[in-house]
Design an enzyme around this catalytic site. Structure first.
Site, PDB file in Angstrom:
ATOM      1  CG  ASP A  82     -56.111 -11.411 -20.906  1.00  0.00           C
ATOM      2  OD1 ASP A  82     -55.156 -10.643 -20.660  1.00  0.00           O
ATOM      3  OD2 ASP A  82     -57.193 -11.367 -20.284  1.00  0.00           O
ATOM      4  CB  SER A 163     -44.918   5.242 -23.398  1.00  0.00           C
ATOM      5  OG  SER A 163     -45.445   6.548 -23.286  1.00  0.00           O
ATOM      6  CE1 TYR A 175     -49.518   3.609 -21.369  1.00  0.00           C
ATOM      7  CE2 TYR A 175     -48.352   5.642 -20.829  1.00  0.00           C
ATOM      8  CZ  TYR A 175     -48.661   4.638 -21.733  1.00  0.00           C
ATOM      9  OH  TYR A 175     -48.093   4.654 -22.980  1.00  0.00           O
ATOM     10  CE  LYS A 179     -46.614   1.516 -22.067  1.00  0.00           C
ATOM     11  NZ  LYS A 179     -46.438   0.382 -23.009  1.00  0.00           N
TER      12      LYS A 179
END
Length: 306
Positions: A82, A163, A175, A179
């Protein structure tokens, strides 16, 4: 004009030839890949195992590790990791160090990532932002720092999966900040490592069909948040907002979603095996033809289209 045309063709031909030049004697080299339960990481682990690399494939779940081990060679090793857990990262790095010894680690592919809730900012609390940033950015940095001495020893490669969302944010949530952070870390790391012969690459996929970008799952998470919003926020957006937004997202998904994920793995392979890997790999028709171009346009055009 003829000389100019021939000059351009010559430069293009030279670039293509340079781009195809491979590093020799890579069979048996060690590489470490995060996020191998599903998606890009899972396919990459299988492909690089077949190609003769000695792969450490990190999985979040025992189920993912067992399923991957069942379809790969004895040479591939799975590890449970993890990336949010610093102690776990250190233990795995120590295990890899004991295995590779003086040879070092040729490749590190930082692929592990999650989407997290994607919704307008005023629908979210800090915990909605925290998890994607912890996994996608802090976890990636932590794994890199712990593996870096082994990479430097081998004068190897670091491949960070970012991304198109690291170039252009088209929704609220954690998110996209995560990124954008990966892009910044990647650029500074690439320059820091030049003196040590370590090459650092960044892969920027568009919208691909993986567990991470499942449109149905994303909309379900968004619906849960919408249903728990205070009445005043719902009133501000209007009761029909959620249905209209869902319809737009579904339309966007049909237009942009790439079903074949192998081009992303091909970019990973090029980054690990090319004598002259690229600093950035933009992958997917949507990324090349729309998102990448849009990211370079003035903000007024970006805002109008999005």
């Amino acid at each position: 004009y003829i000389l100019l045309f021939l000059g351009i063709v010559s430069l293009w031909w030279h670039w293509r030839a340079r781009d195809r030049t491979k590093v020799t004697n890579l069979a048996g080299k060690y590489i470490f890949i995060t996020g191998c339960d599903t998606g890009f990481g899972n396919m990459a682990a299988k492909v690089f195992d077949i190609k003769g690399f000695r792969v450490f494939a990190s999985c979040l779940t025992e189920t993912g590790a067992k399923e991957l081990k069942a379809v790969t060679s004895k040479q591939l090793q799975t590890v449970l990791l993890d990336v949010r857990d610093s102690d776990s990262v250190k233990k795995v790095a120590a295990r890899v160090k004991a295995e590779v010894q003086s040879e070092g680690l040729w490749g590190l592919v930082n692929n592990a990532g999650i989407m997290g809730p994607s919704a307008p900012t005023d629908w979210l609390d800090i915990e909605h932002f925290r998890e994607p940033i912890e996994v996608n950015l802090i976890g990636l940095i932590n794994v890199t720092i712990n593996m870096l001495p082994l990479i430097k020893k081998a004068k190897g490669r670091i491949v960070n999966v970012s991304s198109v969302g690291g170039r252009l944010a088209f929704s609220g949530g954690g998110y996209f900040p995560s990124k954008f952070g990966v892009e910044g870390f990647n650029d500074s790391l690439r320059r820091d490592m030049k003196a040590f012969g370590v090459k650092v690459c960044c892969i920027q996929p568009g919208l691909f069909k993986t567990a991470l970008s499942n449109p149905g799952k994303i909309m379900k998470e968004k619906e849960v948040i919408w249903n728990n919003l205070p009445p005043d926020i719902k009133k501000q957006y209007g009761e029909e907002y959620f249905q209209k937004d869902a319809a737009k997202k579904q339309k966007l998904s049909k237009i942009c979603l790439n079903k074949d994920i192998s081009p992303v793995v091909q970019c990973m392979e090029h980054a690990l095996t090319s004598l002259h890997p690229r600093a950035h790999y933009v992958v997917g028709q949507d990324a090349k033809l729309f998102w990448n171009l849009l990211s370079r346009m003035p903000a007024v055009i970006q805002d109008f289209l999005l």
